[in-house]
Design an enzyme around this catalytic site. Sequence first.
Site, PDB file in Angstrom:
ATOM      1  N   ASN A   1      -4.580  -1.982  -4.538  1.00 62.15           N
ATOM      2  CA  ASN A   1      -5.870  -2.037  -3.823  1.00 62.15           C
ATOM      3  C   ASN A   1      -5.780  -1.177  -2.565  1.00 62.15           C
ATOM      4  O   ASN A   1      -6.362  -1.504  -1.536  1.00 62.15           O
ATOM      5  CB  ASN A   1      -6.218  -3.485  -3.484  1.00 62.15           C
TER       6      ASN A   1
ATOM      7  N   ASP B   1     -11.177  -2.883  11.066  1.00 58.89           N
ATOM      8  CA  ASP B   1     -10.093  -3.793  10.643  1.00 58.89           C
ATOM      9  C   ASP B   1      -9.755  -4.789  11.755  1.00 58.89           C
ATOM     10  O   ASP B   1      -9.703  -6.008  11.531  1.00 58.89           O
ATOM     11  CB  ASP B   1      -8.837  -3.005  10.247  1.00 58.89           C
TER      12      ASP B   1
ATOM     13  N   ASP C   1       0.823  -1.219   0.000  1.00 56.67           N
ATOM     14  CA  ASP C   1       0.000   0.000   0.000  1.00 56.67           C
ATOM     15  C   ASP C   1       0.856   1.268   0.000  1.00 56.67           C
ATOM     16  O   ASP C   1       0.506   2.267  -0.633  1.00 56.67           O
ATOM     17  CB  ASP C   1      -0.935   0.018   1.223  1.00 56.67           C
TER      18      ASP C   1
ATOM     19  N   LYS D   1       0.141  -6.580   1.557  1.00 50.33           N
ATOM     20  CA  LYS D   1      -0.567  -5.285   1.463  1.00 50.33           C
ATOM     21  C   LYS D   1      -0.185  -4.373   2.630  1.00 50.33           C
ATOM     22  O   LYS D   1       0.003  -3.175   2.442  1.00 50.33           O
ATOM     23  CB  LYS D   1      -2.084  -5.517   1.442  1.00 50.33           C
TER      24      LYS D   1
ATOM     25  N   ARG E   1      -5.927  -9.405   5.787  1.00 52.52           N
ATOM     26  CA  ARG E   1      -6.444  -9.615   7.152  1.00 52.52           C
ATOM     27  C   ARG E   1      -7.050 -11.005   7.340  1.00 52.52           C
ATOM     28  O   ARG E   1      -7.052 -11.544   8.442  1.00 52.52           O
ATOM     29  CB  ARG E   1      -7.442  -8.527   7.541  1.00 52.52           C
TER      30      ARG E   1
ATOM     31  N   GLU F   1     -11.260  -5.248   1.032  1.00 55.63           N
ATOM     32  CA  GLU F   1     -10.423  -6.053   0.128  1.00 55.63           C
ATOM     33  C   GLU F   1     -11.213  -7.151  -0.572  1.00 55.63           C
ATOM     34  O   GLU F   1     -10.882  -7.604  -1.664  1.00 55.63           O
ATOM     35  CB  GLU F   1      -9.250  -6.642   0.905  1.00 55.63           C
TER      36      GLU F   1
HETATM   37  O1  S3P Z   1      -8.467   5.988   6.641  1.00 58.83           O
HETATM   38  C1  S3P Z   1      -7.866   4.924   6.827  1.00 58.83           C
HETATM   39  O2  S3P Z   1      -6.627   4.885   6.976  1.00 58.83           O
HETATM   40  C2  S3P Z   1      -8.643   3.676   6.878  1.00 58.83           C
HETATM   41  C3  S3P Z   1      -9.999   3.712   7.119  1.00 58.83           C
HETATM   42  C4  S3P Z   1     -10.829   2.492   7.262  1.00 58.83           C
HETATM   43  O3  S3P Z   1     -11.626   2.377   6.099  1.00 58.83           O
HETATM   44  P1  S3P Z   1     -13.196   2.828   6.027  1.00 58.83           P
HETATM   45  O4  S3P Z   1     -13.296   4.231   6.445  1.00 58.83           O
HETATM   46  O5  S3P Z   1     -13.501   2.601   4.580  1.00 58.83           O
HETATM   47  O6  S3P Z   1     -13.938   1.910   6.960  1.00 58.83           O
HETATM   48  C5  S3P Z   1      -9.972   1.231   7.418  1.00 58.83           C
HETATM   49  O7  S3P Z   1     -10.763   0.086   7.229  1.00 58.83           O
HETATM   50  C6  S3P Z   1      -8.825   1.225   6.430  1.00 58.83           C
HETATM   51  O8  S3P Z   1      -8.042   0.067   6.555  1.00 58.83           O
HETATM   52  C7  S3P Z   1      -7.914   2.403   6.672  1.00 58.83           C
HETATM   53  C1  PEP Z   2      -9.683  -1.893   4.489  1.00 57.93           C
HETATM   54  C2  PEP Z   2      -8.359  -1.924   4.418  1.00 57.93           C
HETATM   55  O1  PEP Z   2      -7.603  -1.276   3.510  1.00 57.93           O
HETATM   56  P1  PEP Z   2      -7.803   0.038   2.612  1.00 57.93           P
HETATM   57  O2  PEP Z   2      -6.865   1.056   3.181  1.00 57.93           O
HETATM   58  O3  PEP Z   2      -7.408  -0.379   1.229  1.00 57.93           O
HETATM   59  O4  PEP Z   2      -9.233   0.482   2.698  1.00 57.93           O
HETATM   60  C3  PEP Z   2      -7.572  -2.760   5.380  1.00 57.93           C
HETATM   61  O5  PEP Z   2      -6.344  -2.577   5.438  1.00 57.93           O
HETATM   62  O6  PEP Z   2      -8.150  -3.591   6.101  1.00 57.93           O
END
Ligand code: S3P
Ligand code: PEP
Length: 429
Positions: A96, A316, A51, A414, A389, A344
């Site tokens: 992703n 998460d 990422d 990731k 995850r 994901e």
């Molecule tokens: O802003 C962030 O860093 C994240 C927000 C969350 O997503 P959502 O807001 O889509 O739930 C989380 O699940 C993701 O892994 C990271």
């Molecule tokens: C939802 C996740 O990732 P993303 O930052 O791509 O949304 C995750 O890391 O569980």
Amino acid sequence: MSVEQLTLQPVSRVDGTVNVPGSKSLSNRALLLAALAKGQTTLTNLLDSDDIRHMLDALKLLGVEYVLSESKTECTVTGLGGAFSSGAALELFLGNAGTAMRPLCAALAASDVTVELTGEPRMEERPIGDLVEALVDAGADITYLKNPGYPPLKITGGQLKGGQLSVDGSVSSQFLTALLMAAPLFSEDTTISIKGELVSKPYIDITLDTMAKFGVTVENNNYQTFVIKAGQPYIAPATFMVEGDASSASYFLAAGAIKGGTVKVTGIGKHSIQGDIRFADVLEAMGAKIAWFDDCVVVRGAPLKGVDMDMNHIPDAAMTIATTALFAEGETCIRNIYNWRVKETDRLYAMATELRKLGVEVEEGHDFIRVTPAASLKHAAIDTYNDHRIAMCFSLIALSDTAVTINDPACTAKTFPDYFSRFATICHR
Ligand SMILES: O=C(O)C1=C[C@@H](OP(=O)(O)O)[C@@H](O)[C@H](O)C1
Ligand SMILES: C=C(OP(=O)(O)O)C(=O)O
């Protein structure tokens, strides 16, 4: 899917110390703001994972200069002192990574660039329409290259005015995060109003805290409206230390709770800005003993009991509860997690399907999952759906007296490329 598999044999005891790698959420926010800031920022404890690589690659193509250490955990970024600008049309492939796709979409819409944002096939199924709608209202030129509401996108950026904006908060907090981080680039004061129930709220605290470290203040009116005054440049803080990743910590904390022994996780602590440290409170509610320190969290195992909780604030880490639940007495219900379905993979479907392979009774609701532990678990080959995850939380099955096979373990790249070798350091046979 790769045919590679990893079989984890039953573990008899869990004990040890693990230092978790840097936070994904903080790494990608800090990299983007360092790129927009005036001055140089040295980020330390940066996460080295897919990422973050996608964010770094995108910044490089956008002409941002940085020096990445050999370990890839330290990065000195020379900020642009404002929006991006790029003569040639670019394609930015973002894998992703939601934390790259959504924030870059907003920042690039407010920059002098012509870009296409693309990603892996699953990224093309992950919604972005609510963010695009808010940006188009702010004056942005964004078109969908395939399906309306989803990447890939074509952005013809330019100066955006800001003003009165609204964004739907009920699918992903990343849409609001993206607007907030781009707002200092708008020419006028901006007020963002939230439509619907804002999900994953603690991630907004990470965003506001990171913006503050780069010199921008946001007025937060009870997470309903946010006001960003125009004319606030991002200023490089010289150094930015990325905290350890609290979501990554959840697997080790859970292992200690299930089978400890004592597990100490360093890199996070009681002052961490990440909402996922609240995962430890869920373990505590299940019966584990938790001790909080400035620079670590220590868990000691104890008999666990099931819980019934709203986990919208820790989407998460909540996945880790779904497998921890198998070691508790009584059923566990994880509620208000509809947006597991747009991450994901469809995580509600995937978790229910894979848990059932172990012989566990599972109810998959529209926005909840209920898990009833089984007297004994069956050996299964767990499909991971290219979801890091799922691979990581099913490693906990090895803490039962049954082995578990994880298909495509490399998908942890990731956010946590060497997860399985770190997990092995606290597992004793
Ligand atoms: O802003 C962030 O860093 C994240 C927000 C969350 O997503 P959502 O807001 O889509 O739930 C989380 O699940 C993701 O892994 C990271
Ligand atoms: C939802 C996740 O990732 P993303 O930052 O791509 O949304 C995750 O890391 O569980």
